[in-house]
Design an enzyme around this catalytic site. Structure first.
Site, PDB file in Angstrom:
ATOM      1  N   LYS A 112     -11.133   0.248   3.335  1.00 52.09           N
ATOM      2  CA  LYS A 112     -10.125  -0.807   3.420  1.00 52.09           C
ATOM      3  C   LYS A 112     -10.808  -2.166   3.552  1.00 52.09           C
ATOM      4  CE  LYS A 112      -5.901  -1.926   6.036  1.00 52.09           C
ATOM      5  NZ  LYS A 112      -5.011  -1.465   7.122  1.00 52.09           N
ATOM      6  N   SER A 187      -0.435  -1.839   5.714  1.00 50.64           N
ATOM      7  CA  SER A 187      -1.445  -2.654   5.061  1.00 50.64           C
ATOM      8  C   SER A 187      -2.547  -1.849   4.385  1.00 50.64           C
ATOM      9  CB  SER A 187      -2.072  -3.595   6.100  1.00 50.64           C
ATOM     10  OG  SER A 187      -2.743  -2.876   7.115  1.00 50.64           O
ATOM     11  N   SER A 211       0.558   0.818   9.449  1.00 52.35           N
ATOM     12  CA  SER A 211      -0.233   0.573   8.244  1.00 52.35           C
ATOM     13  C   SER A 211      -0.975   1.780   7.695  1.00 52.35           C
ATOM     14  CB  SER A 211      -1.241  -0.551   8.504  1.00 52.35           C
ATOM     15  OG  SER A 211      -0.566  -1.773   8.703  1.00 52.35           O
TER      16      SER A 211
END
Length: 500
Positions: A112, A187, A211
């Site tokens: 990420k 996210s 997320s």
């Protein structure tokens, strides 16, 4: 126009990756690349270890998949193809010597873009850091690499991870592979899409208000929010913070357990890390659930839900009953959870992102709102939130003494228009705040119980919907076992997006 520019840049990057595929063409067996890319991570790791597959062959297949699919979805935003192929070769050389690098030996992974990667650009989705190259790995990245996985690139995320919709001014939006006009959530949206499209077999992510769970739900994959400290976080501005955690994502529950076994475990750099080894998650997931009590959520105290989501989730109640579970309508009292979450969230932005005050013109409005709200908080207000959070924790703890698990929707809506920054209305009820449509996720974040999103079905339009299962405190293992049993009983997660 910005997205078109990004797509052209990505095309150039994946073209570089394609140059390496010819090198390993002669090494390929009869297995098509798509079969490799949609193999489970556990099976892929087993075959690499038994030398039925080489790390080079696996990497080559994934790079081709990225070349073919990523320009459509914009999930992997920084690609290090040459570095990944070189590492794959070294991994195969180690294997030839009988050197096993760890449980993730030879598996491609993308990190990420909130997680620091040494020598690889990490932007946090912000133009302030668009050229930032860290000099050290985040702890979660360090552990994944030490377990033998090979970094292939970075996955897209909202600006500083704010908001469960993956778009930012550096790379643009990531699209839902089941419907390119819809969002993938966030996210950890780039991670979820990369998994759904077979571009990587495992992915890391993080979760403050949902997320890891929200994008898993929107993309028909699995995302686990562990208990705080299960996956230690470093570097961190507040080592004692518990609202945000890091964790694993995969296409199956077993793959998530495999990755968790590599990233969990104590570390002195995190003062709240749990003193249990990650190896406890490498066991077989089978369990008998006859007589196990499961609480089935109603509306979490009056929250609005899109009826399509409720229909899919409630339709899976029978799956738990078929497993032998005793399922009852019940839910904890979440009074005060909304206020507690928003105060601690705003405070966390003020602590960890104080440098943003000097670049307010380069930061989106919702983050400025968080920064300003955090700056206005007083000591008594934070103290009141801490007391309410403790009371809520004990209400949920007592509730889960009767029920071992709590089942509820992951999100209150299905995937929405990718051009909308957030949901503004549910069932004719206006949403006051940009994250208010995520209460079904962040209520759980407040109390810190582990929670997992598993594929539950699809709306009439073909949009994925996830089921959220919450376990007792620090009981990730039993949570994974129930999620695995549900997954095996339903098979929903086996449905892949057409573009992949």
């Amino acid at each position: 126009m910005q997205e078109e520019k990004i797509s052209r840049r990505q095309a150039a990057r994946v073209a570089t990756a394609a140059a390496f595929t010819g090198v390993v063409a002669a090494q390929k067996g009869n297995m098509p690349g798509s079969d490799i890319c949609f193999m489970t991570a556990t099976e892929m790791a087993r075959r690499i270890r038994s030398k039925d597959l080489s790390a080079v062959e696996v990497m080559s297949a994934h790079l081709r998949q990225i070349e073919r699919v990523n320009p459509k979805v914009n999930a992997i935003v920084t690609l290090v193809a040459d570095q990944a192929m070189e590492q794959a070769r070294k991994t195969d050389e180690a294997g030839a010597r009988g050197q096993w690098l760890g449980p993730l030996h030879g598996l491609p992974v993308a990190h990420k873009d909130l997680h620091d990667t040494k020598g690889i650009r990490t932007t946090y989705g912000s133009p302030i850091f668009k050229d930032h190259v860290p000099t050290q790995d985040a702890l979660i990245v360090e552990r994944i690499r030490k377990a033998g996985a090979i970094t292939i690139g970075k996955t897209n995320t909202p600006e500083f991870g704010a908001g469960s919709q993956t778009f930012n001014p550096v790379f643009g939006a990531t699209h839902n592979p089941y419907d390119l006009s819809k969002t993938c959530g966030g996210s950890s949206g780039g991670a979820a899409v990369s998994l759904a499209c077979g571009m990587i077999p495992i992915a890391d992510g993080s979760d403050m208000g949902g997320s890891l769970r929200n994008p898993a739900s929107f993309c028909n994959v699995v995302g686990l929010r562990p208990a705080p400290g299960r996956v230690p976080s470093w570097p961190s501005g507040d080592g004692w913070a518990t609202l945000s955690v890091e964790g694993p994502m995969g296409r199956t529950v077993a793959d998530v357990a495999l990755l968790l076994s590599a990233i969990a475990g104590p570390d002195d750099r995190s003062p709240i890390s749990i003193d249990e080894p990650g190896s406890i998650f490498a066991r077989p997931l089978g369990r008998d659930f006859k007589g196990v009590r499961v609480a089935w959520a109603k509306d979490l105290g009056g929250l609005p839900f899109d009826p399509r989501v409720k229909q899919v989730v409630d339709g899976q109640r029978k799956a738990f009953e078929a497993l032998g579970c005793i399922v009852e309508d019940a839910e904890p009292d979440f009074s005060g959870a909304d206020e507690v979450f928003k105060r601690f969230r705003a405070w966390s932005y003020t602590m960890s992102r104080s440098e943003l005050q000097a670049h307010r013109d380069l930061v989106k409005d919702t983050i400025l709102e968080e920064l300003d709200a955090g700056a206005r908080l007083t000591g008594p207000q934070l103290g009141e939130a801490a007391v309410k959070r403790t009371q809520l924790y004990h209400r949920v703890r007592v509730f889960l003494e009767r029920y071992e698990f709590f089942a509820l929707p992951v999100t209150q809506v299905p995937p929405f228009d990718v051009n909308d920054p957030y949901v503004k209305q549910i069932q004719n009820i206006k949403i006051a705040h940009y994250i208010d449509w995520m209460k079904s996720c962040y209520y759980i974040s407040v109390v810190g119980n582990p929670a997992i999103s598993v594929p539950a079905g699809f709306t009439p339009e073909g949009l994925p919907v996830g089921l959220q299962i919450v376990g007792r405190q620090r009981a990730e293992w039993s949570l994974l076992q129930l999620a695995h049993a549900f997954e095996q009983a339903t098979g929903v997660g086996s449905r892949r997006p057409t573009i992949a």
